[in-house]
Design a protein around this motif. Structure first.
Motif, PDB file in Angstrom:
ATOM      1  N   GLY B 115       0.823  -1.206   0.000  1.00  0.00           N
ATOM      2  CA  GLY B 115       0.000   0.000   0.000  1.00  0.00           C
ATOM      3  C   GLY B 115       0.848   1.242   0.000  1.00  0.00           C
ATOM      4  O   GLY B 115       2.034   1.203   0.373  1.00  0.00           O
ATOM      5  N   PRO B 116       0.330   2.372  -0.461  1.00  0.00           N
ATOM      6  CA  PRO B 116       1.118   3.609  -0.659  1.00  0.00           C
ATOM      7  C   PRO B 116       1.540   4.296   0.634  1.00  0.00           C
ATOM      8  O   PRO B 116       2.242   5.294   0.587  1.00  0.00           O
ATOM      9  N   ASP B 117       1.160   3.783   1.785  1.00  0.00           N
ATOM     10  CA  ASP B 117       1.469   4.508   3.022  1.00  0.00           C
ATOM     11  C   ASP B 117       2.586   3.907   3.855  1.00  0.00           C
ATOM     12  O   ASP B 117       2.875   4.351   4.953  1.00  0.00           O
ATOM     13  N   PHE B 118       3.233   2.880   3.318  1.00  0.00           N
ATOM     14  CA  PHE B 118       4.175   2.171   4.198  1.00  0.00           C
ATOM     15  C   PHE B 118       5.497   2.930   4.400  1.00  0.00           C
ATOM     16  O   PHE B 118       6.201   2.705   5.351  1.00  0.00           O
ATOM     17  N   LEU B 119       5.843   3.880   3.474  1.00  0.00           N
ATOM     18  CA  LEU B 119       7.090   4.636   3.648  1.00  0.00           C
ATOM     19  C   LEU B 119       6.821   5.895   4.473  1.00  0.00           C
ATOM     20  O   LEU B 119       5.799   6.554   4.295  1.00  0.00           O
ATOM     21  N   PRO B 120       7.748   6.237   5.369  1.00  0.00           N
ATOM     22  CA  PRO B 120       7.551   7.443   6.174  1.00  0.00           C
ATOM     23  C   PRO B 120       7.849   8.698   5.332  1.00  0.00           C
ATOM     24  O   PRO B 120       8.639   8.630   4.393  1.00  0.00           O
ATOM     25  N   PRO B 121       7.207   9.801   5.664  1.00  0.00           N
ATOM     26  CA  PRO B 121       7.563  11.055   4.984  1.00  0.00           C
ATOM     27  C   PRO B 121       8.939  11.520   5.482  1.00  0.00           C
ATOM     28  O   PRO B 121       9.373  11.106   6.548  1.00  0.00           O
ATOM     29  N   SER B 122       9.589  12.348   4.694  1.00  0.00           N
ATOM     30  CA  SER B 122      10.922  12.795   5.124  1.00  0.00           C
ATOM     31  C   SER B 122      11.245  14.180   4.583  1.00  0.00           C
ATOM     32  O   SER B 122      10.572  14.687   3.672  1.00  0.00           O
ATOM     33  N   ILE B 123      12.265  14.769   5.177  1.00  0.00           N
ATOM     34  CA  ILE B 123      12.806  16.020   4.640  1.00  0.00           C
ATOM     35  C   ILE B 123      14.225  15.721   4.181  1.00  0.00           C
ATOM     36  O   ILE B 123      15.026  15.160   4.927  1.00  0.00           O
ATOM     37  N   GLU B 124      14.529  16.099   2.937  1.00  0.00           N
ATOM     38  CA  GLU B 124      15.884  15.890   2.453  1.00  0.00           C
ATOM     39  C   GLU B 124      16.630  17.227   2.482  1.00  0.00           C
ATOM     40  O   GLU B 124      16.190  18.202   1.897  1.00  0.00           O
ATOM     41  N   VAL B 125      17.715  17.216   3.191  1.00  0.00           N
ATOM     42  CA  VAL B 125      18.496  18.455   3.338  1.00  0.00           C
ATOM     43  C   VAL B 125      19.792  18.332   2.556  1.00  0.00           C
ATOM     44  O   VAL B 125      20.565  17.400   2.767  1.00  0.00           O
ATOM     45  N   TYR B 126      20.022  19.244   1.615  1.00  0.00           N
ATOM     46  CA  TYR B 126      21.273  19.264   0.847  1.00  0.00           C
ATOM     47  C   TYR B 126      22.140  20.393   1.392  1.00  0.00           C
ATOM     48  O   TYR B 126      21.877  21.553   1.133  1.00  0.00           O
ATOM     49  N   PRO B 127      23.163  20.056   2.164  1.00  0.00           N
ATOM     50  CA  PRO B 127      23.995  21.119   2.757  1.00  0.00           C
ATOM     51  C   PRO B 127      24.819  21.826   1.677  1.00  0.00           C
ATOM     52  O   PRO B 127      25.142  21.221   0.644  1.00  0.00           O
ATOM     53  N   ALA B 128      25.123  23.074   1.928  1.00  0.00           N
ATOM     54  CA  ALA B 128      25.987  23.824   1.009  1.00  0.00           C
ATOM     55  C   ALA B 128      27.331  23.121   0.953  1.00  0.00           C
ATOM     56  O   ALA B 128      27.818  22.609   1.957  1.00  0.00           O
ATOM     57  N   LYS B 129      27.948  23.121  -0.251  1.00  0.00           N
ATOM     58  CA  LYS B 129      29.189  22.353  -0.369  1.00  0.00           C
ATOM     59  C   LYS B 129      30.396  23.218  -0.055  1.00  0.00           C
ATOM     60  O   LYS B 129      31.064  23.726  -0.937  1.00  0.00           O
ATOM     61  N   ASN B 130      30.624  23.400   1.213  1.00  0.00           N
ATOM     62  CA  ASN B 130      31.895  24.018   1.571  1.00  0.00           C
ATOM     63  C   ASN B 130      32.469  23.274   2.760  1.00  0.00           C
ATOM     64  O   ASN B 130      31.782  22.475   3.402  1.00  0.00           O
ATOM     65  N   LEU B 131      33.730  23.554   3.002  1.00  0.00           N
ATOM     66  CA  LEU B 131      34.423  22.755   4.003  1.00  0.00           C
ATOM     67  C   LEU B 131      33.766  22.881   5.369  1.00  0.00           C
ATOM     68  O   LEU B 131      33.656  21.919   6.109  1.00  0.00           O
TER      69      LEU B 131
END
Ligand code: ADP
Ligand code: MG
Lengths: 234, 295
Positions: B115-131
């Motif tokens: 069923g379409p509900d088995f995966l949890p919702p999420s937030i994907e965070v892409y950090p800025a690419k610096n050291l």
């Protein structure tokens, strides 16, 4: 050309504005050697003056003060109307290019040739290579040094070295020429040549001060003579 | 023109008189430039590699439940407030399911039972690419875990940390060798100029008596320092370049170095390194002059 006789009292002020003017100049070396004491001298533009006195009388010290190689303990020295103690470094440098000095101990570089030694003075004043070559050849010719042109001065005799120092002093056709014992190491022939050069320069307008204890060069000469005795004018 | 010719002649005379020390200084400057530039080159390449690997770098914050758009904005603001972030993407249950089924493609029928509900919702965070963000990534993850609704934070722990650690180490080595470079250039050059001045003391004194201007005396000495800087850096960078091509030829083929493109400095950086070391060399000669040239 301004000529005064031997009988002119020392330090008398010539009529026109003096070219070299010393007012109550004293020089005391530490701890307490009074080399010069209350010297007042005025020398007119174009004059040739002999500064005489025994060794140790203060002649060299006086010349050094005039070319600003040392400073007086007291008193004021003016050259070309400028108070030497007030000159900025740049002005002093330009003034020095315009004062030719033949030092008693020559101050030439032994590992450079005659030509290079004299050329140094002219390069400093940014003369062109052609002018430098021509002038040096003339001077060497006059001072009988032509064949030593490319010899290192360390290999020359004292008399030859002395003439190199004189040639260097005269190289830039300075308006003031100071010569310290210029004939001290010379024979009659070369002494005569050197004095001839001085007269020529003087005829061309150069003011000249010659310090010397050698009576033969000033005795019968028609120039003013200032005598120093133990740091005082007499 | 004549001025320049005399200044150059003077410089030539200086070099002639102390040539053996000049060579020593040149060698030292070259060597320290080589050392510094070597680490700097590795460092810049690491950073470039980090940028590429960073494309795959994201932190996934799994949430307990779906959140409304208003709440999403609020969370995003909170995240951005903590660290430099390139983008923040909200992935709803449905979106996550669609993605997975797309990935599974032909095998997607396995999902039918779940069923379409088995995966949890999420937030994907892409950090800025610096050291900075890379080295702080663990810290950042800890912070994300404290967000309301967050259940778990996932990211490529090991390589990010190792990478960040390595880069940090390189940074320290670079600073040290940079410091060494500055010290050697300034001190060695200052030392050689001092020797030059001593060797020509008599001549300089006479020049002064003859009325040589400050420029006439000082510019050649300054030029000497500048030349040390220029030639020294030139040799240093040139030998680094040869080292670089040698290594690249040697280790060509499938291997460690092919993992990411290893490239030499661009022209701007070469010019910058040369310029900076010239400035320090000139500084070295100025210090000597200030100390010794009160004629
Ligand atoms: N730098 C100096 N330090 C101490 N005393 C000096 C110095 N220069 C000269 N004197 C002294 O000043 C006096 C005058 O010297 P100087 O001017 O050389 O005489 P002259 O050139 O007439 O022979 C001498 O007693 C000399 O010892
Ligand atoms: Mg004397």
């Amino acid at each position: 050309m301004k000529k005064t006789t031997e009988n002119t009292p020392p330090g008398e002020i010539p009529v026109d504005k003096p070219f070299v003017d010393l007012v109550k100049v004293s020089k005391i070396f530490k701890p307490s050697i009074t080399a010069l004491q209350d010297i007042s001298i005025s020398i007119a533009r174009g004059e040739l003056v002999f500064l005489t006195g025994m060794s140790g009388a203060g002649k060299t010290t006086l010349l050094k003060l005039i070319c600003c190689l040392d400073r007086p303990t007291k008193g004021v020295i003016e050259v070309e109307g400028k108070d030497l103690s007030r000159l900025k470094p740049k002005q002093l440098q330009l003034l020095r290019q315009n004062i030719g000095v033949a030092y008693q101990n020559f101050r030439i570089l032994p590992d450079l040739t005659v030509f290079q030694n004299i050329s140094m003075a002219m390069e400093v004043a940014y003369r062109s290579p052609t002018v430098i070559r021509r002038r040096i050849d003339d001077l060497l010719n006059m001072l009988l040094l032509t064949d030593k042109r490319d010899t290192e001065t360390g290999k020359l005799s004292r008399g030859e070295q002395q003439r190199v120092a004189i040639a260097r002093a005269a190289a830039n056709s300075p308006s003031l020429l100071l010569a310290d014992e210029p004939t001290g190491n010379l024979d009659t022939e070369t002494t005569w040549q050197v004095m001839n050069l001085f007269k020529q320069l003087n005829d061309a307008g150069t003011t000249i001060i010659i310090a010397s204890h050698d009576e033969t060069i000033y005795k019968n000469a028609p120039f003013r003579t200032l005598k120093l005795v133990q740091g005082k004018l007499v | 023109m004549r001025y320049l010719a005399y200044i150059l002649a003077q410089t030539g005379r200086n070099l002639k008189q102390t040539w053996s020390t000049q060579c020593m200084t040149l060698l030292t400057v070259s060597l320290s430039v080589l050392i510094f530039a070597f680490f700097f080159l590795i460092y810049t390449n690491m950073l470039a590699a980090g940028e590429k690997l960073g494309d795959e770098l994201r932190l996934i914050v799994y949430l307990e439940d779906e959140i409304v758009p208003q709440m999403q904005d609020q969370l995003e603001r909170k995240i951005r407030g903590f660290s430099d972030v390139e983008k923040v993407v909200y992935v709803s249950r449905k979106k996550a399911f669609d993605r997975l089924s797309k990935q599974l493609d032909k095998d997607k029928d396995v999902l039918d039972d779940l069923g379409p509900d088995f995966l949890p919702p999420s937030i994907e965070v892409y950090p800025a690419k610096n050291l900075h963000t890379l080295t702080q990534i663990k810290h950042f993850a800890d912070f994300l875990a404290t967000l309301p609704q967050a259940t778990k934070v996932q990211y490529g722990h090991s390589w990010v940390e190792r990478f960040a650690y390595f880069t940090k180490l390189l940074q320290i080595i670079m600073f040290l060798s940079g410091g060494l470079l500055i010290l050697t250039t300034t001190f060695m050059v200052s030392y050689t100029i001092r020797l030059t001045i001593f060797a020509r003391r008599e001549e300089l004194q006479i020049l002064r008596m003859l009325g040589a201007t400050d420029a006439y005396i000082k510019v050649p000495l300054l030029l000497e320092g500048v030349m040390q800087g220029f030639l020294g850096t030139g040799f240093g960078l040139l030998s680094l370049y040869f080292l670089f091509t040698w290594i690249r030829e040697r280790f060509t083929g499938p291997g460690f170095l092919n993992l990411f493109e290893f490239s030499f400095f661009p022209l701007q950086i070469l010019v910058l390194i040369t310029g900076v070391s010239i400035i320090f060399c000139a500084g070295g000669s100025l210090t000597s002059m200030r100390k010794l040239l009160r004629l």
